[in-house]
Design an enzyme around this catalytic site. Sequence first.
Site, PDB file in Angstrom:
ATOM      1  N   HIS A  39      35.903  12.241   9.846  1.00  0.00           N
ATOM      2  CA  HIS A  39      35.690  12.257  11.002  1.00  0.00           C
ATOM      3  C   HIS A  39      36.470  13.397  11.967  1.00  0.00           C
ATOM      4  O   HIS A  39      36.060  13.888  12.967  1.00  0.00           O
ATOM      5  CB  HIS A  39      36.015  10.942  11.744  1.00  0.00           C
ATOM      6  CG  HIS A  39      35.022  10.045  11.546  1.00  0.00           C
ATOM      7  ND1 HIS A  39      34.846   8.950  10.415  1.00  0.00           N
ATOM      8  CD2 HIS A  39      33.541   9.547  11.836  1.00  0.00           C
ATOM      9  CE1 HIS A  39      33.852   8.335  10.463  1.00  0.00           C
ATOM     10  NE2 HIS A  39      33.111   8.417  11.350  1.00  0.00           N
ATOM     11  N   GLY A  40      37.734  13.516  11.245  1.00  0.00           N
ATOM     12  CA  GLY A  40      38.523  14.513  11.828  1.00  0.00           C
ATOM     13  C   GLY A  40      39.941  14.350  11.570  1.00  0.00           C
ATOM     14  O   GLY A  40      40.247  13.128  10.868  1.00  0.00           O
TER      15      GLY A  40
END
Length: 386
Positions: A321-322
């Site tokens: 997701h990051g």
Amino acid sequence: MTPYGSFSFFIIIAILLAPTVILGLRGKRFQSYNIVVSVIVLALIFGSFWNEAIVLILFTIWQVLLIKGYLAYRRKENSTTVFCMAVILSILPLSISKLSPYFFHVHLIGFLGISYLTFKGTQLIMETRDGLIKNNIPIVRLLYFILFFPTISSGPIDRYRRFEKDVKAEISKEQYKILLYDGINKIFLGFLYKYIIGYSINHYFIANLGSIANSHFQNNLFYMYGYSLYLFFDFAGYSAFAIGVSYIMGVKSPENFNKPFISRNIKDFWNRWHLSLSYWFRDYVYMRFIFWVTKKKLIKNRNVSSNLGYILLFLLMGVWHGLAIQYILYGIYHAVIMVLYNSFEHFNKKHKWWPNNRYTKIAAIVITFHFICFGFYIFSGHLIHS
């Protein structure tokens, strides 16, 4: 143009797919026309973003060369080193896209849907390694699978063998009527979820928490519940759109949600939430890790290897997701509660501490719901920034 982001997008799709519907209702093949439609829609989506369009083209060429090259290699050899290099090269563009903003303050590579297109390409390499894909894949069909526009931005993530079966199938008039009916129903369900329920939660509840909540704690509590419900209805609505359009095109893209908020435990939740992503990580990360440690006899205790597999899986899912702290914490949180539940499950099998009856099932659903909502609260970043 954002997929499913405006009513004009749906009007364009309806016009473009009208010939598909006519051909389907007459029992005629329509997949060749659908390929043309996919090219047109992709041009509309990326037409205003030439940088992204160029990167998409280069990325697609990269993946096709890797897949076709590894298919040719696998028919003659089966080196683990070559396989690992092919997988690394397949996920390299995605890795650069995810990591570059944190090191260079700019996206060096990136376009709408790069994650889901990477999952498709990597999946093909892994299934070729496993011997599940042996025959040569026609270039047009490979491109159609990778760039299938209904699911390009956020999935669901289809499997090639299932997709190929649908594309090659002869669909009768009666069968297509059912697909069309189900597809239209899913699109209307998507409107209900995303543009009525999801919008209402976000616009009328979350946006007005300042006037609704009486304290900071209550504000955070209401936000946790509101955001969790909004996230579900918004994402499930998008998925319903993607699946509905796929059905109309004669492709039964897999479901992505199955009543996740009635899950009895965290394992049950991940068998209900974002199913195509959960199953992808399960099959291509968790199961391969378990197989590897078992084959190498690195860990004898199955429970320990299972827990380590869960930790690896959810840490990767969080990082995917990051690298923002809330995503990493989200991955750690789910890894911890999955390990705790896995250990409890093994304990309960021996000691029968938690009985299985109607009341305990209700209690399990309520408890799991709150664990899930707190996880989404972490994911939102509100815990850190509030």
